[in-house]
Design an enzyme around this catalytic site. Sequence first.
Site, PDB file in Angstrom:
ATOM      1  N   GLU A   1      12.755  -9.710   1.305  1.00 19.30           N
ATOM      2  CA  GLU A   1      11.901  -8.528   1.942  1.00 19.30           C
ATOM      3  C   GLU A   1      12.738  -7.338   1.663  1.00 19.30           C
ATOM      4  O   GLU A   1      14.022  -7.435   1.944  1.00 19.30           O
ATOM      5  CB  GLU A   1      12.018  -8.564   3.575  1.00 19.30           C
ATOM      6  CG  GLU A   1      11.287  -7.632   4.293  1.00 19.30           C
ATOM      7  CD  GLU A   1      10.993  -7.770   5.777  1.00 19.30           C
ATOM      8  OE1 GLU A   1      11.159  -8.768   6.248  1.00 19.30           O
ATOM      9  OE2 GLU A   1      10.570  -6.522   6.444  1.00 19.30           O
TER      10      GLU A   1
ATOM     11  N   ASN B   1       8.153  -5.432  -1.092  1.00 19.99           N
ATOM     12  CA  ASN B   1       8.051  -4.707  -0.122  1.00 19.99           C
ATOM     13  C   ASN B   1       6.589  -4.497   0.204  1.00 19.99           C
ATOM     14  O   ASN B   1       5.966  -3.850  -0.508  1.00 19.99           O
ATOM     15  CB  ASN B   1       8.572  -3.041  -0.971  1.00 19.99           C
ATOM     16  CG  ASN B   1       8.543  -1.980  -0.115  1.00 19.99           C
ATOM     17  OD1 ASN B   1       7.999  -1.948   1.164  1.00 19.99           O
ATOM     18  ND2 ASN B   1       8.887  -0.834  -0.519  1.00 19.99           N
TER      19      ASN B   1
ATOM     20  N   PRO C   1       0.910  -1.401   0.116  1.00 17.76           N
ATOM     21  CA  PRO C   1       0.096   0.068  -0.010  1.00 17.76           C
ATOM     22  C   PRO C   1       0.772   1.106   0.091  1.00 17.76           C
ATOM     23  O   PRO C   1       1.692   1.306   0.685  1.00 17.76           O
ATOM     24  CB  PRO C   1      -0.790  -0.207   1.151  1.00 17.76           C
ATOM     25  CG  PRO C   1      -0.030  -1.081   2.205  1.00 17.76           C
ATOM     26  CD  PRO C   1       0.604  -1.981   1.041  1.00 17.76           C
ATOM     27  N   ASN C   2       0.460   2.186  -0.700  1.00 15.55           N
ATOM     28  CA  ASN C   2       0.804   3.579  -0.947  1.00 15.55           C
ATOM     29  C   ASN C   2       2.088   3.680  -1.703  1.00 15.55           C
ATOM     30  O   ASN C   2       2.516   4.782  -1.783  1.00 15.55           O
ATOM     31  CB  ASN C   2       1.067   4.309   0.697  1.00 15.55           C
ATOM     32  CG  ASN C   2      -0.196   4.414   1.481  1.00 15.55           C
ATOM     33  OD1 ASN C   2      -1.294   4.931   0.724  1.00 15.55           O
ATOM     34  ND2 ASN C   2      -0.123   3.639   2.568  1.00 15.55           N
TER      35      ASN C   2
ATOM     36  N   TYR D   1      11.384   8.395   1.214  1.00 16.51           N
ATOM     37  CA  TYR D   1      11.261   7.514   0.395  1.00 16.51           C
ATOM     38  C   TYR D   1      11.934   7.965  -1.210  1.00 16.51           C
ATOM     39  O   TYR D   1      11.979   7.002  -2.015  1.00 16.51           O
ATOM     40  CB  TYR D   1       9.958   7.393  -0.045  1.00 16.51           C
ATOM     41  CG  TYR D   1       9.099   6.578   1.079  1.00 16.51           C
ATOM     42  CD1 TYR D   1       9.665   5.359   1.851  1.00 16.51           C
ATOM     43  CD2 TYR D   1       8.288   7.413   1.769  1.00 16.51           C
ATOM     44  CE1 TYR D   1       8.997   4.961   3.208  1.00 16.51           C
ATOM     45  CE2 TYR D   1       7.490   6.754   2.881  1.00 16.51           C
ATOM     46  CZ  TYR D   1       7.969   5.774   3.380  1.00 16.51           C
ATOM     47  OH  TYR D   1       7.277   5.153   4.503  1.00 16.51           O
TER      48      TYR D   1
ATOM     49  N   ARG E   1      13.662   4.345  12.099  1.00 16.00           N
ATOM     50  CA  ARG E   1      12.497   5.189  12.119  1.00 16.00           C
ATOM     51  C   ARG E   1      11.346   4.794  13.434  1.00 16.00           C
ATOM     52  O   ARG E   1      12.045   4.391  14.440  1.00 16.00           O
ATOM     53  CB  ARG E   1      11.588   4.780  10.921  1.00 16.00           C
ATOM     54  CG  ARG E   1      12.392   5.267   9.958  1.00 16.00           C
ATOM     55  CD  ARG E   1      11.744   5.035   8.296  1.00 16.00           C
ATOM     56  NE  ARG E   1      10.363   5.718   8.416  1.00 16.00           N
ATOM     57  CZ  ARG E   1       9.422   5.668   7.452  1.00 16.00           C
ATOM     58  NH1 ARG E   1       9.529   4.312   6.607  1.00 16.00           N
ATOM     59  NH2 ARG E   1       8.300   6.602   7.395  1.00 16.00           N
TER      60      ARG E   1
HETATM   61  C1  DQA Z   1       8.409   0.907   3.604  1.00 18.66           C
HETATM   62  C2  DQA Z   1       8.428   0.967   5.130  1.00 18.66           C
HETATM   63  C3  DQA Z   1       7.029   0.756   5.759  1.00 18.66           C
HETATM   64  O1  DQA Z   1       7.312   1.013   7.131  1.00 18.66           O
HETATM   65  C4  DQA Z   1       6.030   1.974   5.372  1.00 18.66           C
HETATM   66  O2  DQA Z   1       4.996   1.705   5.773  1.00 18.66           O
HETATM   67  C5  DQA Z   1       6.091   1.812   3.804  1.00 18.66           C
HETATM   68  C6  DQA Z   1       7.287   1.687   2.976  1.00 18.66           C
HETATM   69  C7  DQA Z   1       9.916   1.272   2.828  1.00 18.66           C
HETATM   70  O3  DQA Z   1       9.872   0.784   1.620  1.00 18.66           O
HETATM   71  O4  DQA Z   1      10.468   2.017   3.423  1.00 18.66           O
HETATM   72  O5  DQA Z   1       4.945   1.995   3.108  1.00 18.66           O
HETATM   73  O6  DQA Z   1       8.330  -0.553   3.288  1.00 18.66           O
END
Ligand code: DQA
Length: 142
Positions: free
Chosen positions: A97, A73, A9-10, A22, A106
């Site tokens: 992963e 991811n 997601p996102n 990011y 973080r």
């Molecule tokens: C992420 C890290 C995750 O904690 C976060 O929720 C993301 C992106 C990353 O690629 O750094 O959506 O997976």
Amino acid sequence: MKILFLNGPNLNLLGQREPGVYGSQTLTDIEAAVRARAAQVQVEVDFRQSNLEGELVTWIQSARGTFQAIVLNAAAYTHTSIALRDAISAVGVPTIEIHLSNIYAREEFRHESMIAPVCRGQISGFGAQSYLLGLEAALFIK
Ligand code: DQA
């Protein structure tokens, strides 16, 4: 060899989403870089994104027999999804992963990965390069 790249997601918002965390590349840019490297080493890649946990589960389930590795991811589902963990474990396709950001540098809720114990390894913190390192890892374990 066929490698399945899955994005949670996102990640469709990369480029505009918190670029300080990011980076400025879009998911399409990252896919292009992965495809360029895959062509060099003559492997096939499938590259997908979903905001839906169940869709990711279905894609992991259907990887068996078609893909030799998954580079995942899982985004926020990394920290919450027993369903993804169970799918990885059930299917038995070696899974790497990856994260753009260093999840351990973080917020504390990002320090735990539900999927890490069932993955072959983890790459975290190298920005878009994490995807290319994920590809190299998939080649390494094949
Ligand atoms: C992420 C890290 C995750 O904690 C976060 O929720 C993301 C992106 C990353 O690629 O750094 O959506 O997976």
